[in-house]
Design a protein around this motif. Structure first.
Motif, PDB file in Angstrom:
ATOM      1  N   ASP A   1       1.918  -9.456   4.430  1.00 20.38           N
ATOM      2  CA  ASP A   1       2.633  -9.882   3.226  1.00 20.38           C
ATOM      3  C   ASP A   1       2.194 -11.301   2.896  1.00 20.38           C
ATOM      4  N   ALA A   2       2.830 -11.919   1.921  1.00 19.44           N
ATOM      5  CA  ALA A   2       2.424 -13.253   1.479  1.00 19.44           C
ATOM      6  C   ALA A   2       2.595 -14.312   2.556  1.00 19.44           C
ATOM      7  N   ALA A   3       3.463 -14.063   3.513  1.00 19.71           N
ATOM      8  CA  ALA A   3       3.719 -15.040   4.570  1.00 19.71           C
ATOM      9  C   ALA A   3       2.750 -14.913   5.745  1.00 19.71           C
TER      10      ALA A   3
ATOM     11  N   GLN B   1       0.814  -1.210   0.000  1.00 24.23           N
ATOM     12  CA  GLN B   1       0.000   0.000   0.000  1.00 24.23           C
ATOM     13  C   GLN B   1       0.854   1.270   0.000  1.00 24.23           C
ATOM     14  N   LYS B   2       0.218   2.365  -0.325  1.00 23.68           N
ATOM     15  CA  LYS B   2       0.897   3.655  -0.379  1.00 23.68           C
ATOM     16  C   LYS B   2       1.303   4.109   1.019  1.00 23.68           C
ATOM     17  N   PRO B   3       2.325   4.965   1.097  1.00 24.45           N
ATOM     18  CA  PRO B   3       2.731   5.508   2.404  1.00 24.45           C
ATOM     19  C   PRO B   3       1.538   6.160   3.110  1.00 24.45           C
ATOM     20  N   GLY B   4       1.452   5.944   4.415  1.00 23.42           N
ATOM     21  CA  GLY B   4       0.346   6.494   5.194  1.00 23.42           C
ATOM     22  C   GLY B   4      -0.817   5.543   5.357  1.00 23.42           C
ATOM     23  N   PHE B   5      -0.779   4.394   4.660  1.00 21.44           N
ATOM     24  CA  PHE B   5      -1.854   3.410   4.782  1.00 21.44           C
ATOM     25  C   PHE B   5      -1.937   2.874   6.206  1.00 21.44           C
ATOM     26  N   VAL B   6      -3.131   2.861   6.768  1.00 25.93           N
ATOM     27  CA  VAL B   6      -3.371   2.309   8.099  1.00 25.93           C
ATOM     28  C   VAL B   6      -4.113   0.991   7.920  1.00 25.93           C
ATOM     29  N   ASN B   7      -3.536  -0.078   8.427  1.00 26.89           N
ATOM     30  CA  ASN B   7      -4.085  -1.411   8.193  1.00 26.89           C
ATOM     31  C   ASN B   7      -5.152  -1.774   9.224  1.00 26.89           C
ATOM     32  N   ALA B   8      -6.144  -0.915   9.338  1.00 30.13           N
ATOM     33  CA  ALA B   8      -7.200  -1.133  10.333  1.00 30.13           C
ATOM     34  C   ALA B   8      -8.405  -0.273   9.989  1.00 30.13           C
ATOM     35  N   ILE B   9      -9.564  -0.714  10.455  1.00 24.01           N
ATOM     36  CA  ILE B   9     -10.767   0.117  10.390  1.00 24.01           C
ATOM     37  C   ILE B   9     -10.775   0.995  11.632  1.00 24.01           C
ATOM     38  N   GLU B  10     -10.718   2.279  11.418  1.00 26.74           N
ATOM     39  CA  GLU B  10     -10.687   3.213  12.544  1.00 26.74           C
ATOM     40  C   GLU B  10     -11.991   3.991  12.700  1.00 26.74           C
ATOM     41  N   LYS B  11     -12.649   4.308  11.579  1.00 24.35           N
ATOM     42  CA  LYS B  11     -13.829   5.166  11.626  1.00 24.35           C
ATOM     43  C   LYS B  11     -15.032   4.433  11.049  1.00 24.35           C
ATOM     44  N   ILE B  12     -16.033   4.257  11.901  1.00 22.06           N
ATOM     45  CA  ILE B  12     -17.220   3.484  11.546  1.00 22.06           C
ATOM     46  C   ILE B  12     -18.461   4.358  11.715  1.00 22.06           C
TER      47      ILE B  12
END
Length: 338
Positions: free
Chosen positions: A213-215, A8-19
């Motif tokens: 990642d793939a692992a 992903q691009k820089p700054g990507f957050v791997n979580a749902i933060e805003k619902i």
């Protein structure tokens, strides 16, 4: 290229933060909201609420006022949100769901949980029989057509809601101590309590969005993209429910009046009423179809409770909740009638 957090691009957050959630004070919405607030993943939760609504929401939930007559208010409420959970009452106008999805697309929301909590979306025949499947499929298709991703919930019937909701659902009338037994009462359905559905949604939304990642073989929300979360509490028949009700209430067979009805006849009667525009037949049609002995509603083989870390529940405790709910509904009806 496969989707990984590392791609992903820089700054990507791997979580749902805003619902954002529609119907946060409703039957299932209240349980989802409560579970989200209790989640270890600290989300920002915003409830979309009609202007002038008197619903009380728990602390920690932001409120965004909306009007369905003002589409711009929907877009404004959804700005900056990642995930929209839609829970609508059965009597909501059919256009409401599309209004919300369209607004979410304009606001840049990425993920939608449609207003479809119940049967297995893969069981297209049952969906067509109860007249809900085509509309739910169209809702999911609209989400995809607008470049968003849906995450559905397949949970069977809500146990407490259905047991406590009157004769048209699981056949029980607690005031009269009567049961309409469908066929021999032995056909089993998979069911979920309202609280268990809330926990399942919160657990899924607490997962990382993508594998690192793939692992990385750990669970991620991406496993549910354009797919369903499957959850259950109990796989029970009406006979199982009656036994539980009798344990909870201290009653016996002698205290109950039980009549028998063919599920297929009940289904056809209910569907005929619905097709005449009489929605009093809808519950009978829906529940009777799910109890067909050779084609019952059972999503338990697909249940992902272990993956989501859901607790094992006690049937009699859920039955107590159902009986309490029945009393609440009775009092509400009496107030409306007075």
């Amino acid at each position: 290229m496969p989707e990984y957090a590392s791609n992903q691009k820089p700054g990507f957050v791997n979580a749902i933060e805003k619902i954002a959630i529609v119907g946060a004070a409703g039957t299932i919405g209240a349980h989802i909201t409560a579970a989200l607030l209790q989640s270890d993943r600290k989300h920002t939760i915003t409830a979309l609420s009609r202007v002038g609504s008197t619903n009380t929401l728990p602390a920690g939930v932001a409120v965004a006022p909306i009007s369905y007559d003002d589409p711009a208010s929907l877009v404004a409420a959804l700005q900056g949100q990642q995930f929209l959970i839609i829970t609508l009452a059965p009597m909501a106008p059919p256009s409401t769901h599309s209004q919300l999805v369209q607004a979410a697309a304009r606001a840049g929301v990425s993920y939608i949980m449609p207003n479809s909590y119940g049967g297995d979306v893969a069981d297209t025949q049952m969906g067509e029989d109860v007249l809900l499947g085509p509309a739910a499929k169209a809702q999911r298709a609209e989400v995809e057509s607008l470049g968003m991703t849906w995450v559905n919930v397949c949970c069977g019937f809500w146990y407490d809601y259905s047991l406590g909701g009157g004769e048209a659902r699981f056949g029980f009338d607690f005031d009269r101590r009567t049961l309409t037994r469908y066929d021999d009462g032995a056909t089993r359905n998979s069911t979920s309590t309202l609280a268990q559905v809330g926990r399942a949604v919160a657990a899924a939304l607490a997962l990382p969005l993508l594998p690192r990642d793939a692992a990385d073989a750990s669970p991620t929300l991406s496993a549910f993209f354009n797919a369903s979360i499957y959850v259950k509490s109990f796989v029970v028949s009406q006979n199982d429910m009656l036994a539980s009700v009798q344990r909870v209430t201290g009653t016996t067979d002698a205290d109950w009046t039980v009549t028998q009805e063919s599920t297929r006849q009940r289904f056809e009667t209910g569907r005929a009423l619905v097709r005449q525009g009489n929605m009093a037949g809808f519950g009978k049609m829906l529940y009777a179809r799910a109890f067909f002995p050779d084609d019952a509603l059972d999503v338990s083989a697909k249940a992902q409770n272990a993956l989501l870390g859901l607790p094992q529940e006690e049937l009699d405790e859920a039955t107590k909740d159902a009986i309490a709910l029945a009393e609440v509904l009775k009092q509400r009806t009496e107030r409306m009638a007075s």
